[in-house]
Enzyme design. Structure first.
Site, PDB file in Angstrom:
ATOM      1  N   ASP A   1      22.412 -21.401  13.668  1.00 49.10           N
ATOM      2  CA  ASP A   1      21.998 -20.786  14.919  1.00 49.10           C
ATOM      3  C   ASP A   1      20.710 -21.403  15.451  1.00 49.10           C
ATOM      4  O   ASP A   1      20.609 -21.768  16.629  1.00 49.10           O
ATOM      5  CB  ASP A   1      21.798 -19.286  14.689  1.00 49.10           C
ATOM      6  CG  ASP A   1      22.364 -18.465  15.833  1.00 49.10           C
ATOM      7  OD1 ASP A   1      23.188 -18.994  16.577  1.00 49.10           O
ATOM      8  OD2 ASP A   1      21.972 -17.299  15.963  1.00 49.10           O
TER       9      ASP A   1
ATOM     10  N   ASP B   1      27.527 -12.968  16.528  1.00 45.76           N
ATOM     11  CA  ASP B   1      26.392 -12.080  16.294  1.00 45.76           C
ATOM     12  C   ASP B   1      26.833 -10.727  15.750  1.00 45.76           C
ATOM     13  O   ASP B   1      26.031  -9.969  15.221  1.00 45.76           O
ATOM     14  CB  ASP B   1      25.609 -11.865  17.594  1.00 45.76           C
ATOM     15  CG  ASP B   1      25.025 -13.154  18.125  1.00 45.76           C
ATOM     16  OD1 ASP B   1      24.772 -14.046  17.320  1.00 45.76           O
ATOM     17  OD2 ASP B   1      24.846 -13.266  19.351  1.00 45.76           O
TER      18      ASP B   1
END
Length: 546
Positions: free
Chosen positions: A386, A439
């Site tokens: 990420d 997420d």
């Protein structure tokens, strides 16, 4: 669950994880301060989006969006319809020399020519213009900055850059009508938008539902396994047979490979992003959404239509399929197809969120982490992945690859479909608050694991791990949105905040309670075999009789 459904769910879940592992950005954000653009006295404004409201012959018409310059007066008006100023077309068009027409406080529209932006602004100011609209020669907006050696920066009128299509529309208005007026204003967006609150609730609620479904399935499987142990030791299924009931356990190797494969796929998306590629993603999303929605509906309706759910019919290729599944599937297909066809309408986000939530819940029911070791590896890899593709990729590609892919740049679409999104209803700039499936999926695997462990270990809510893992996830996602607002809307990798909270809480609690060894390696509590318990209790009764 049949192999066909399992294959599709796993396939689509992999695609979902690769496409947008973790990217919380806000579409249509105001572009604020840019550190790369030099600042100096007279040329130190922040870059803000500016709305240009138009009136044609006194009747309100369209609204266009531009970006304010580094120099000149800042746009401070926050109210629409406050002032209407006449718009005039520059002659010469590039405004590199004094205009031939007289300007009495008019807003002058000029083309982007060969002279400097500051030169145009100075000439327009000297001619009596109240503001200058500079039309770009491309469809994109361009940030107007000052040259390092510029000194003539005593500019007291606002300068705004408009995209090429907006300039063409305004020019057509000026040619076809007698009077065109404009107002320049830059409203502030609210500190907290209600869309972010609802998006937070959606993400937390999705993990909550998926965790309870996963834990309930695991407990049912454990009870069934214990019954088999009691009834006939010779018929005890192997561990592989138990896991074949539609559950896929992630291994340490696959968790590491995730980062490599996901990175490759993300680069492919970044390089090939176009309208046809978005169409392909829409098809994949619809397939996964149909499977997810069908699985969720069948699980819910089977409680009321038990007989229909337990009666099967043999279908070619697919094998045995329940009557309830056959009844629900056409509805799911029609729902997904209608969303795909009308996905550009204003309320299409509702269908996208329904399909997305159903897909996430189903994936979290099927794909599991067997122990804390695999969970730690997976979340750590996703954490690094990420950060790299949101922040570090800017150094290599001159833009954030993850954010570009999430927004669907160069595709003509308003973002890729692998997102949950809600329109910012009370934001004058509109747009959507969005969150990537990753997420929710990646930390959701750890949260679901915590509840399965708690139920198998017969732990209370407070003494277990699920409550604290759920609170940690909610707090981590909340911090993400706080950072998003503090960073003036720049995209933030949600796992940067979520992983330390969830994984750190789990590891700290496990070590404090002395369960870390079991959580790390086994992933489930020690449970005595029922047939041994029965044998032991029989011996005790025999001894008492003696």
């Amino acid at each position: 669950m049949d192999l066909r459904r399992l294959w599709w769910i796993v396939f689509v879940s992999v695609v979902v994880l690769l496409v947008c592992s973790s990217c919380s950005v806000r579409a249509g954000d105001i572009v604020h301060d840019d550190e790369k653009a030099p600042k100096k006295p007279g040329c130190e404004n922040d870059f803000v989006l500016v709305k240009v409201q138009t009136w044609v012959d006194g009747i309100e018409d369209g609204e266009y969006v531009g970006v304010g310059a580094r120099f000149g007066t800042t746009i401070v008006s926050k109210e629409k319809n406050a002032n209407q100023i006449r718009l005039t077309l520059s002659d010469p068009r590039d405004c590199c020399s004094a205009p031939k027409n007289k300007l009495a406080g008019d807003v002058i529209m000029v083309d982007r020519g060969k002279c400097k932006f500051t030169t145009k602004a100075n000439i327009a100011q000297a001619a009596g213009a109240s503001a200058v609209l500079i039309v770009n020669n491309q469809k994109e907006l361009y940030k107007m900055v000052c040259e390092p050696d510029e000194t003539d920066l005593d500019i007291h009128i606002p300068a705004v850059m408009l995209p090429q299509d907006a300039g063409a529309s305004l020019q057509k208005m000026l040619i076809n009508s007698s009077s065109v007026s404009v107002q320049l204003y830059s409203p502030r967006r609210p500190v907290v938008d209600i869309a972010e609150v609802f998006l937070w609730l959606m993400a937390v609620g999705t993990i909550l539902c998926a965790s309870y479904w996963s834990a309930w399935s695991a407990r049912e499987a454990a009870i069934e396994h214990d019954k088999l142990l009691k009834d006939a030791v010779d018929e005890i299924p192997s561990d592989n047979d138990i896991g074949a009931g539609g559950v896929v356990d992630i291994s340490t190797t696959s968790a590491v490979l995730f980062v490599v494969i996901a990175s490759c796929f993300l680069i492919i998306l970044y390089k090939l992003m176009s309208s046809w590629f978005i169409e392909l993603l829409v098809v994949l999303f619809c397939i996964g959404g149909v499977e997810g929605l069908q699985t969720c509906l069948v699980a819910l309706l089977s409680r009321w239509f038990k007989h229909t759910a337990e009666s099967y019919v043999k279908v070619p290729i697919l094998g045995a399929v329940s009557h309830l599944t056959l009844a629900v599937t056409p509805f799911c297909i029609v729902f997904a197809v209608l969303w795909a066809v009308y996905r550009s309408v204003s309320f299409a986000w509702i269908g996208q969120d329904i399909l997305g939530i159903a897909l996430i819940i189903t994936v979290l029911q099927i794909v599991r982490i067997p122990n804390l070791k695999v969970g730690t590896v997976l979340l750590s890899c996703a954490f690094l992945y990420d950060i790299f593709w949101v922040f570090v990729s800017k150094k290599l590609f001159h833009e954030s690859v993850m954010i570009v892919v999430a927004r669907g740049d160069k595709s003509g679409e308003d973002g890729i479909p692998m997102l949950l999104k809600i329109p910012r209803l009370f934001d004058p700039w509109g747009g959507y608050s969005i969150i990537g499936f990753g997420d929710i999926l990646i930390p959701g695997l750890l949260v679901a694991f915590s509840l399965r462990y708690d139920w198998l270990a017969n732990k209370t809510l407070r003494a277990g791990y699920f409550l604290w893992a759920m609170l940690a996830y909610g707090l981590g996602l909340l911090i993400t949105y706080v950072a998003l607002n503090l960073m003036d809307g720049h995209g933030q990798p949600a796992l940067l905040y979520i992983v330390p909270f969830t994984l750190g809480t789990f590891l700290a609690l496990g070590r404090k309670r002395g369960d870390l060894t079991v959580l790390w390696s086994r992933g489930e509590p020690e449970r005595p075999c029922p047939h041994l318990q029965l044998h032991h209790s029989t011996e005790e009764s025999f001894d008492e009789d003696k």
